[in-house]
Design a protein around this motif. Structure first.
Motif, PDB file in Angstrom:
ATOM      1  N   ALA A 223      41.091  74.910 -10.714  1.00  0.00           N
ATOM      2  CA  ALA A 223      41.303  73.464 -10.825  1.00  0.00           C
ATOM      3  C   ALA A 223      41.715  72.926  -9.463  1.00  0.00           C
ATOM      4  CB  ALA A 223      42.374  73.155 -11.859  1.00  0.00           C
ATOM      5  N   ASN A 224      41.030  71.925  -8.981  1.00  0.00           N
ATOM      6  CA  ASN A 224      41.315  71.308  -7.699  1.00  0.00           C
ATOM      7  C   ASN A 224      41.952  69.942  -7.885  1.00  0.00           C
ATOM      8  OD1 ASN A 224      40.164  73.487  -6.501  1.00  0.00           O
ATOM      9  ND2 ASN A 224      38.467  72.382  -5.529  1.00  0.00           N
ATOM     10  N   VAL A 225      42.699  69.543  -6.878  1.00  0.00           N
ATOM     11  CA  VAL A 225      43.262  68.197  -6.836  1.00  0.00           C
ATOM     12  C   VAL A 225      42.264  67.287  -6.139  1.00  0.00           C
ATOM     13  CG1 VAL A 225      45.121  66.770  -5.958  1.00  0.00           C
ATOM     14  CG2 VAL A 225      45.630  69.057  -6.820  1.00  0.00           C
ATOM     15  N   LEU A 226      42.096  66.075  -6.688  1.00  0.00           N
ATOM     16  CA  LEU A 226      41.190  65.095  -6.085  1.00  0.00           C
ATOM     17  C   LEU A 226      41.980  64.081  -5.269  1.00  0.00           C
ATOM     18  CD1 LEU A 226      38.701  64.257  -8.992  1.00  0.00           C
ATOM     19  CD2 LEU A 226      38.321  65.742  -7.026  1.00  0.00           C
ATOM     20  N   LEU A 227      41.560  63.875  -4.030  1.00  0.00           N
ATOM     21  CA  LEU A 227      42.141  62.875  -3.146  1.00  0.00           C
ATOM     22  C   LEU A 227      40.996  62.105  -2.503  1.00  0.00           C
ATOM     23  CD1 LEU A 227      44.761  65.134  -1.334  1.00  0.00           C
ATOM     24  CD2 LEU A 227      45.200  63.590  -3.236  1.00  0.00           C
ATOM     25  N   GLY A 228      41.301  60.923  -2.044  1.00  0.00           N
ATOM     26  CA  GLY A 228      40.249  60.187  -1.347  1.00  0.00           C
ATOM     27  C   GLY A 228      40.472  58.695  -1.409  1.00  0.00           C
ATOM     28  N   ASN A 229      39.490  57.986  -0.932  1.00  0.00           N
ATOM     29  CA  ASN A 229      39.562  56.528  -0.912  1.00  0.00           C
ATOM     30  C   ASN A 229      38.154  55.971  -0.969  1.00  0.00           C
ATOM     31  OD1 ASN A 229      38.555  56.017   1.993  1.00  0.00           O
ATOM     32  ND2 ASN A 229      40.177  57.557   2.248  1.00  0.00           N
ATOM     33  N   GLY A 230      38.098  54.699  -1.148  1.00  0.00           N
ATOM     34  CA  GLY A 230      36.790  54.074  -1.237  1.00  0.00           C
ATOM     35  C   GLY A 230      36.876  52.569  -1.109  1.00  0.00           C
ATOM     36  N   GLU A 231      35.725  51.939  -1.051  1.00  0.00           N
ATOM     37  CA  GLU A 231      35.607  50.490  -0.978  1.00  0.00           C
ATOM     38  C   GLU A 231      34.678  50.005  -2.094  1.00  0.00           C
ATOM     39  OE1 GLU A 231      34.092  49.592   2.853  1.00  0.00           O
ATOM     40  OE2 GLU A 231      35.984  49.984   3.907  1.00  0.00           O
ATOM     41  N   THR A 232      35.033  48.881  -2.656  1.00  0.00           N
ATOM     42  CA  THR A 232      34.206  48.288  -3.709  1.00  0.00           C
ATOM     43  C   THR A 232      33.802  46.873  -3.303  1.00  0.00           C
ATOM     44  OG1 THR A 232      36.103  47.397  -4.906  1.00  0.00           O
ATOM     45  CG2 THR A 232      35.398  49.613  -5.483  1.00  0.00           C
ATOM     46  N   LYS A 233      32.646  46.469  -3.745  1.00  0.00           N
ATOM     47  CA  LYS A 233      32.156  45.114  -3.465  1.00  0.00           C
ATOM     48  C   LYS A 233      31.468  44.571  -4.712  1.00  0.00           C
ATOM     49  CE  LYS A 233      30.145  44.204   0.472  1.00  0.00           C
ATOM     50  NZ  LYS A 233      29.104  44.105   1.548  1.00  0.00           N
ATOM     51  N   PHE A 234      31.816  43.344  -5.020  1.00  0.00           N
ATOM     52  CA  PHE A 234      31.231  42.655  -6.178  1.00  0.00           C
ATOM     53  C   PHE A 234      30.698  41.316  -5.669  1.00  0.00           C
ATOM     54  CE2 PHE A 234      31.336  42.411 -10.934  1.00  0.00           C
ATOM     55  CZ  PHE A 234      30.770  41.161 -11.073  1.00  0.00           C
ATOM     56  N   GLN A 235      29.404  41.071  -5.838  1.00  0.00           N
ATOM     57  CA  GLN A 235      28.782  39.823  -5.399  1.00  0.00           C
ATOM     58  C   GLN A 235      28.066  39.168  -6.571  1.00  0.00           C
ATOM     59  OE1 GLN A 235      26.390  41.615  -2.235  1.00  0.00           O
ATOM     60  NE2 GLN A 235      27.643  40.555  -0.704  1.00  0.00           N
ATOM     61  N   LYS A 236      28.226  37.858  -6.645  1.00  0.00           N
ATOM     62  CA  LYS A 236      27.581  37.102  -7.728  1.00  0.00           C
ATOM     63  C   LYS A 236      27.074  35.770  -7.187  1.00  0.00           C
ATOM     64  CE  LYS A 236      28.254  35.548 -12.481  1.00  0.00           C
ATOM     65  NZ  LYS A 236      27.669  34.208 -12.311  1.00  0.00           N
ATOM     66  N   VAL A 237      25.835  35.444  -7.517  1.00  0.00           N
ATOM     67  CA  VAL A 237      25.216  34.181  -7.114  1.00  0.00           C
ATOM     68  C   VAL A 237      24.687  33.493  -8.365  1.00  0.00           C
ATOM     69  CG1 VAL A 237      23.357  33.102  -5.803  1.00  0.00           C
ATOM     70  CG2 VAL A 237      24.635  35.002  -4.811  1.00  0.00           C
ATOM     71  N   SER A 238      24.973  32.190  -8.478  1.00  0.00           N
ATOM     72  CA  SER A 238      24.533  31.410  -9.640  1.00  0.00           C
ATOM     73  C   SER A 238      23.904  30.108  -9.179  1.00  0.00           C
ATOM     74  CB  SER A 238      25.717  31.082 -10.561  1.00  0.00           C
ATOM     75  OG  SER A 238      26.413  32.249 -10.928  1.00  0.00           O
TER      76      SER A 238
END
Length: 440
Positions: A223-238
């Motif tokens: 069993a390993n430990v999970l570490l990390g980071n990330g970026e999220t982007k949400f775009q909406k056009v109407s």
């Protein structure tokens, strides 16, 4: 005496009746009409209508009918209304009727004038630009969906399984720009929103190893430990069109319809760290994962704008969204159990059907002229239903042509995954910003 009384009774009867009786009916049924002239104890003398006189014996008479004597009455004289009074009465009635008609006409004209004023005040011809910034939460369906794939791996097989302890919804900072062109009953709106956030990855990963050479075999779990980071982007056009069925300067109710587009994207670096296994395998690895999703569709609903106290405005929209589109995940994993690094790739490709709601509420206050400040709250929630999908896998650049694996990769997502997870796409935020209106 007893004999006298019966004899006197008819006499008394005839004596008390005036001599202007009309009809004498005999016992035989015969009738004589006329005027009684005289009578005695035995007979009655009657003058007939033709002028002849006839004497009838009382013993033959059954009944005498007397007519009521009509009192001479003076003819009823209707009060004569003077011609002048009659004319005045007619003129008064005509004047009252004309007055009522004039009042009805005036009320109708006032109502029509009031409506014309409302229409005049409700006329709009302007271009408004607004920009707001704020914070909120967002969720893309692929992040929890990927975790569901891993759970399915634990339930239906071995290999690698992963559980993320960080929440599916991530905090973000967002901004919205809007252009609104209004022309009388019609409005044309173009709106764009972008939300960005950072993601801290946390959780654990279980790994299962098996294999060997010759007649010996070995297996190991860790069993390993999970570490990390990330970026999220949400775009909406109407882009939306609104129509006002009943214009009003204070409360404007609109029917809305438009075209919607949504793009979500997540980039993650996931480090899986653990100790060397009993058989000497190094379980440490680093994964770079890119997920993306594109939805397009339409929206319809209604909106409102309420102006009050000459300075404040409350606006809102309630919309139903119907969308569909593809999503993909690419996981590039570098394993540290050998030198040089071992590389493997894992992919998911799916089609979604997404339906849900969008609610916007905006409160504005005029500051000076056509410049105003606002606070806006918004929430979008889409429920995603899996339509089709495919799992791709490449171990060290090689391929796997096992028919059972191919069958699972094609049909597994459609059969197994919906049982385990109900996917959602969410964006919610609160923003503050400014409006400026250019009136034409």
């Amino acid at each position: 005496m007893k004999k006298i009384v019966p004899l006197l009774f008819p006499i008394f009867l005839f004596a008390n009746l005036s001599l202007h009786s009309e009809t004498i009916q005999l016992k035989s049924g015969e009738k004589w009409e006329g005027t009684i002239l005289a009578q005695d104890k035995d007979s009655v003398t009657i003058k007939l209508a033709d002028g002849n006189t006839k004497v009838l014996s009382k013993s033959l008479i059954r009944k005498v009918s007397f007519a009521k004597k009509s009192e001479p009455s003076s003819p009823k004289i209707e009060p004569q209304v003077p011609e002048k009074d009659k004319k005045n009465k007619e003129e008064k009635e005509l004047a009252e009727k004309q007055k009522q008609e004039e009042e009805n006409l005036k009320a109708k004209e006032d109502k029509q004038k009031k409506r014309e004023e409302q229409l005049s005040n409700a006329k709009r011809h302007y271009l408004e630009g607004s920009f707001g910034i704020g914070s909120g939460e967002s969720q893309s369906e692929l992040r929890p969906f990927f975790q569901t794939i891993q759970v399915a791996g634990v339930l239906f097989g071995g290999g690698q399984a992963e559980m993320l302890s960080t929440p599916y919804k991530t905090k973000n900072h967002n901004a919205t720009g809007r252009l609104l062109y209004s022309w009388n009953r019609f409005t044309f709106e173009f709106r764009g929103t972008e939300a960005k956030g950072n993601l801290d990855v946390g959780g654990f990963q279980t790994l299962s190893y098996g294999g060997g050479g010759g007649s010996s075999s070995s297996s190991d779990n860790t069993a390993n430990v999970l570490l990390g980071n990330g970026e999220t982007k949400f775009q909406k056009v109407s882009s939306r069109v609104g129509f006002t069925p009943y214009p009003h300067p204070v409360l404007d109710l609109q029917i809305l319809g438009g075209v919607e587009r949504i793009w979500t994207k997540t980039n993650l670096e996931v480090d899986s760290l653990g100790g060397i296994t009993a058989t000497g395998i190094n379980p440490n690895r680093v994964s770079y994962r890119d997920t993306s999703n594109s939805l397009k569709g339409y929206s319809f609903g209604f909106g409102f704008e309420w102006k009050f106290l000459e300075r404040f405005t409350l606006q809102g929209q309630i919309l139903h969204l119907d969308m569909q589109g593809p999503s993909s995940l690419r996981s590039n994993e570098f394993r540290l159990d050998s030198s040089p690094f071992r590389y493997s790739q894992f992919g998911l490709d799916y089609q979604w059907k997404s339906t849900g709601t969008e609610v916007n509420v905006k409160f504005s206050s005029k500051i000076k002229g056509d410049f105003s400040l606002f606070v806006e709250a918004s929430n979008i929630t889409l429920n995603n239903k899996l339509q089709s999908g495919y799992i791709t896998e490449n171990e060290g650049g090689g391929g796997n042509s096992d028919p059972s694996d191919i069958f699972l990769k094609v049909y597994g997502p459609q059969i197994l995954i919906p049982i385990l997870y109900d996917s959602k796409t969410i964006l919610s935020y609160v923003q503050v910003g400014a409006n400026y209106r250019f009136n034409f």
